[in-house]
Write an enzyme that holds these catalytic residues in place. Structure first.
Site, PDB file in Angstrom:
ATOM      1  N   GLY A  10       0.820  -1.216   0.000  1.00  0.00           N
ATOM      2  CA  GLY A  10       0.000   0.000   0.000  1.00  0.00           C
ATOM      3  C   GLY A  10       0.848   1.257   0.000  1.00  0.00           C
ATOM      4  O   GLY A  10       0.474   2.287   0.561  1.00  0.00           O
ATOM      5  N   ILE A  52      -2.676  -7.821  -2.895  1.00  0.00           N
ATOM      6  CA  ILE A  52      -2.621  -8.363  -1.541  1.00  0.00           C
ATOM      7  C   ILE A  52      -3.564  -9.549  -1.346  1.00  0.00           C
ATOM      8  O   ILE A  52      -3.441 -10.321  -0.400  1.00  0.00           O
ATOM      9  CB  ILE A  52      -2.889  -7.196  -0.536  1.00  0.00           C
ATOM     10  CG1 ILE A  52      -2.158  -7.426   0.749  1.00  0.00           C
ATOM     11  CG2 ILE A  52      -4.335  -6.911  -0.332  1.00  0.00           C
ATOM     12  CD1 ILE A  52      -0.686  -7.419   0.580  1.00  0.00           C
ATOM     13  N   TYR A 140     -15.541  -2.178   7.814  1.00  0.00           N
ATOM     14  CA  TYR A 140     -14.134  -1.783   8.022  1.00  0.00           C
ATOM     15  C   TYR A 140     -13.726  -2.074   9.474  1.00  0.00           C
ATOM     16  O   TYR A 140     -12.681  -2.679   9.736  1.00  0.00           O
ATOM     17  CB  TYR A 140     -14.018  -0.292   7.704  1.00  0.00           C
ATOM     18  CG  TYR A 140     -12.646   0.315   7.841  1.00  0.00           C
ATOM     19  CD1 TYR A 140     -11.619  -0.035   6.988  1.00  0.00           C
ATOM     20  CD2 TYR A 140     -12.399   1.283   8.816  1.00  0.00           C
ATOM     21  CE1 TYR A 140     -10.366   0.560   7.098  1.00  0.00           C
ATOM     22  CE2 TYR A 140     -11.154   1.883   8.925  1.00  0.00           C
ATOM     23  CZ  TYR A 140     -10.145   1.515   8.069  1.00  0.00           C
ATOM     24  OH  TYR A 140      -8.915   2.109   8.175  1.00  0.00           O
ATOM     25  N   LYS A 144     -11.157  -4.757  11.198  1.00  0.00           N
ATOM     26  CA  LYS A 144     -10.067  -4.309  12.090  1.00  0.00           C
ATOM     27  C   LYS A 144     -10.064  -5.127  13.383  1.00  0.00           C
ATOM     28  O   LYS A 144      -9.006  -5.590  13.831  1.00  0.00           O
ATOM     29  CB  LYS A 144     -10.191  -2.815  12.398  1.00  0.00           C
ATOM     30  CG  LYS A 144      -9.884  -1.897  11.217  1.00  0.00           C
ATOM     31  CD  LYS A 144      -8.469  -2.048  10.698  1.00  0.00           C
ATOM     32  CE  LYS A 144      -8.113  -1.018   9.646  1.00  0.00           C
ATOM     33  NZ  LYS A 144      -6.825  -1.297   8.972  1.00  0.00           N
ATOM     34  N   ILE A 170      -5.674  10.222  10.145  1.00  0.00           N
ATOM     35  CA  ILE A 170      -4.301  10.675   9.864  1.00  0.00           C
ATOM     36  C   ILE A 170      -4.348  11.785   8.818  1.00  0.00           C
ATOM     37  O   ILE A 170      -4.979  11.625   7.767  1.00  0.00           O
ATOM     38  CB  ILE A 170      -3.427   9.509   9.339  1.00  0.00           C
ATOM     39  CG1 ILE A 170      -3.514   8.282  10.255  1.00  0.00           C
ATOM     40  CG2 ILE A 170      -1.982   9.970   9.162  1.00  0.00           C
ATOM     41  CD1 ILE A 170      -3.006   8.453  11.641  1.00  0.00           C
TER      42      ILE A 170
END
Ligand code: SER
Length: 318
Positions: A10, A52, A140, A144, A170
């Site tokens: 990524g 991936i 999502y 996680k 972020i």
């Protein structure tokens, strides 16, 4: 000590764009391999294409380049995953599982980011503790939490040295913002420099945990360099810096530039409503001495400066 050779997946994302140069600076360009679905073309190190979801491709790359460490950043953010849940699960959970299996076979050290999305509506929202209720409602977040537990399982059962952080929103400038929810902040900063107008997809009082990218990169590398016996949390550490609302960000931007913001919450508001307002990261501070350095004021100042420089370069290149 054997030489460390690092693979970053990524690499073309917001975080990869900062992490790859930071790793090159620290470990040398001959010891870093950048990868993404399409082969990255912007780094001084060797770059390769990795899908991936294909374990045989990961395995071959690890063998070909004698990889010892993986920073596994490839993923699809909250809003993108919500729009295509099957793809989100395949990339976010399936991709991690593939990396962990290759790590087990090749004794690799692994970093993988978890997220504040691991929390959910039943989690205490203020100063969210390290060990708490994890009942996310987004695909999502489900990937996680499942990923965190899988990391801990691979550590306990197979001794894979995998380390993780629950990233807040972020904020960085070198790469493009992904299909996330906290990314409104980056879009607003960009809008301040272009049109001076922004339609925000969150309500003005949506308080969320956030972090400037330099803190993120430093914290991530510090976690990976900490002695293994200091890492007491093998799911994912709470990782925190600041919290602010869209309205607070707008006011801080207005100290530098004019911007008018309209609030038109969409499906991303529902995602944000399930996430904490602030995070207790005392475990990270105690175990490996995590300490953030950027507040909202410094973050806005540096973001506007860096994004402004990029915008000028783009105009000159036209
Ligand atoms: N920035 C991410 C998102 O909003 C949070 O992990 O999807």
């Amino acid at each position: 000590m054997p030489k460390e050779i690092i693979l970053v997946t990524g690499s073309s994302g917001l975080i990869g764009n900062e992490l790859v140069p930071a790793l090159i600076k620290k470990y040398g360009q001959e010891n870093v391999i950048a990868s993404d679905l399409n082969e990255p073309t912007n780094y001084s190190c060797k770059s390769v294409a990795i899908d991936i979801t294909r374990p045989e491709v990961i395995s071959k790359t690890v063998g070909d380049y004698h990889i010892t460490t993986v920073y596994h950043l490839a993923g699809l953010l909250s809003a993108g995953s919500e729009e295509n849940p099957d793809l989100g699960w395949r990339i976010n959970f399936g991709g991690l599982k593939n990396i962990l299996d290759v790590a087990k076979e090749n004794k690799l050290k692994v970093f993988w980011p978890s997220s504040i999305a691991a929390f959910g509506p039943t989690t205490p929202q203020k100063n969210t503790p390290q060990h708490t209720i994890l009942e996310p409602t987004t695909i999502y977040g489900i990937a996680k939490v499942s990923g965190e537990l899988m990391c801990q399982y691979y550590f306990n059962k197979y001794g894979v040295d995998v380390r993780s952080l629950r990233y807040p929103g972020i904020i960085g400038w070198r790469g493009k913002a992904g299909a996330g929810t906290t990314e409104y902040s980056i879009h607003m900063l960009n809008a301040a420099l272009s049109s001076g107008k922004y339609d925000c997809f969150l309500k003005k009082d949506t308080l969320l945990p956030m972090m400037y990218i330099d803190d993120t990169i430093r914290g991530t590398i510090e976690l990976m360099e900490a002695p293994a016996d200091k890492i007491k949390v093998r799911t994912a550490y709470n990782f925190s810096a600041i919290s602010f609302t869209p309205e607070q960000l707008t006011k801080e931007i207005q100290k530098h530039l004019e911007i008018s913001v309209k609030y038109e919450p969409d499906f991303r508001q529902k995602i944000a409503d399930t996430w904490p307002e602030s995070i207790d990261d005392s475990a990270a501070r105690a175990d490996w001495h995590w300490q953030p350095t950027y507040d909202l004021e410094k973050l806005v100042e540096i973001m506007l400066k860096q994004l402004g420089t990029i915008a000028k370069q783009e105009v000159r290149a036209q």
